[in-house]
Design a protein around this motif. Structure first.
Motif: not given
Lengths: 284, 284
Positions: A140, A143-144, A164-165, A167-169, A171, A206, A209, A213, B165, B168, B206, B210
């Motif tokens: 993550q 990404i930021v 962008i996936n 992010v979900f990977d 989390s 968070r 972040f 961000a 962002n 986040f 999640r 995913v």
């Protein structure tokens, strides 16, 4: 407390004096100066002996298998494959500073007779949950920061079939570790506090972040820098890991010691300044 | 159990028969057919009386204030402003199906004398945590789906100063709600189970994200569709909300009833098929 910092984080009394000089400079609002020698890079410190590191690494396939094949996801082959791939890509080759700090803390607070094979097993599993959470954090953070590479290869979100996936990977790794914590540690007297430390770490990082961000360059202030450093480094690198080590060792002193929290925040801020001046990636 | 579904989710016995017809079609692997009438849209059901809805809405400023000014973030004005803005933008105008289902469940399982002013206060606060978690879910779902608009305005991540962002922002809302749950409910006998329901909801959604994000169109199968529907809808819309309602009411029957879980999964799948055929946004 001073002794723990000395042995496990800073390593020598000379360095503690150095820390105190840096803290003084920082708190008095003086401009940061390189006239005071830099703190030692924690990534270069020998936190654990080689044998402990080897033992810790031998647990990776066990924990990975635990995550990929745990009964809750075992009937979704597509998900198993993806989890396996993302863990191998992101979690195997980190510097593992955080689990090492937790393990060093645990060993510092326990005697030989406390360290039964079962307790050592739990210690290594907890260490890997910390490291996998850190892999998710790093995915993550890249990404930021819109980072192109990490450890000599493209960052996960820059891989062509990820984007962008990522992010979900990330989390999903976090959520799975949090739920597997229960599987292994729910019988531990400090389980609720351990879970709380993980949840608080997620919240603190968070905050870091979002503040980072949402901050555009010309608004950047020393106060904001301090907030980011405190949340992303002071708490996450130092307080989180040592808290878990003490909780696993059935000690609670450290967590309720507010002074320790303040020292960790100052240290976190100093390390952030140093790694910003040197290499951003050094601590992960 | 049947009665709860009847009263709060499906509403009439005629509809339950309809559900069973749909379940039969689905489980026998027949192609989905519109010859069987559609289930009623849950968003169009009157789950709560107007007075309860009005009372629930009156708690929004209280809970928002709780999140924005809680002591852990109160010294970061930049963060407070951002939290306030993102909550108002994303959380105020949802359909609130999930808190309403939780409240309906709570009321179904309690008597007048259980519903003291303090318990009603807790019920409404829990409802808002569910709704704020859903706002975070929706912010992330819009990213996976690359949606342009929601409720007649740009999705949060399409707002020009937000972008990626949003990820986040969403996870900060989640982490803060999880930690504030402790503030309000740690004295409740079922607190650990309530926390676990939230954590399991995060993990389940999640898995849905995913699998959905990692699935390219030509690999799409009925099995994968079922997995996504089960995780994102069956668990999240139905099982999560009714579990929290029963836990708040000090009843645990529903959570340990595996049959209920299976019924919810089938229902979730059916609703997913219907909303896919009609309007994707209808349930949020």
């Amino acid at each position: 407390m001073r002794s723990l910092i000395l042995n496990n984080i800073i390593n020598t009394r000379r360095n503690l004096n150095l820390v105190l000089q840096h803290v003084k400079i920082l708190r008095e609002g003086q401009a940061y100066s390189t006239s005071v020698p830099l703190l030692p890079d924690p990534a270069a410190l020998k936190i654990l002996p080689e044998n402990d590191i080897k033992e810790f690494n031998s647990y990776y396939p066990i924990v990975r298998n635990d995550i990929v094949t745990n009964k809750l996801v075992s009937d979704i082959p597509k998900l198993n494959e993806r989890l396996e791939r993302m863990l191998d890509y992101n979690a195997k080759e980190g510097r593992k500073l955080r689990p090492y700090l937790m393990i060093a803390t645990y060993k510092y607070f326990t005697n030989e007779e406390d360290r039964t094979p079962e307790n050592i097993r739990l210690m290594n599993i907890l260490g890997w949950f910390i490291e996998l959470m850190n892999a998710a954090y790093v995915m993550q953070d890249d990404i930021v920061d819109n980072s192109e590479t990490r450890r000599g290869k493209p960052t996960w979100f820059k891989c062509k079939d990820v984007g962008i996936n990522a992010v979900f990977d990330a989390s999903l790794i976090e959520s799975t570790c949090i739920q597997l914590l229960k599987t292994h540690f729910s019988a531990h007297k400090n389980y609720n506090k351990m879970l709380d430390a993980f949840l608080e770490m997620l919240r603190m990082t968070r905050v870091g972040f979002v503040v980072e961000a949402a901050t555009v360059f010309d608004e950047f202030s020393e106060d904001l820098y301090y907030v980011i450093a405190q949340h992303k480094m002071g708490y996450y690198l130092l307080q989180f890991t040592t808290t878990l080590g003490t909780l696993l060792a059935n000690k609670e002193d450290l967590m309720i010691c507010q002074k320790a929290g303040r020292v960790f925040n100052e240290l976190g801020c100093l390390y952030t300044i140093q790694v910003s001046q040197n290499c951003h990636l050094i601590l992960f």
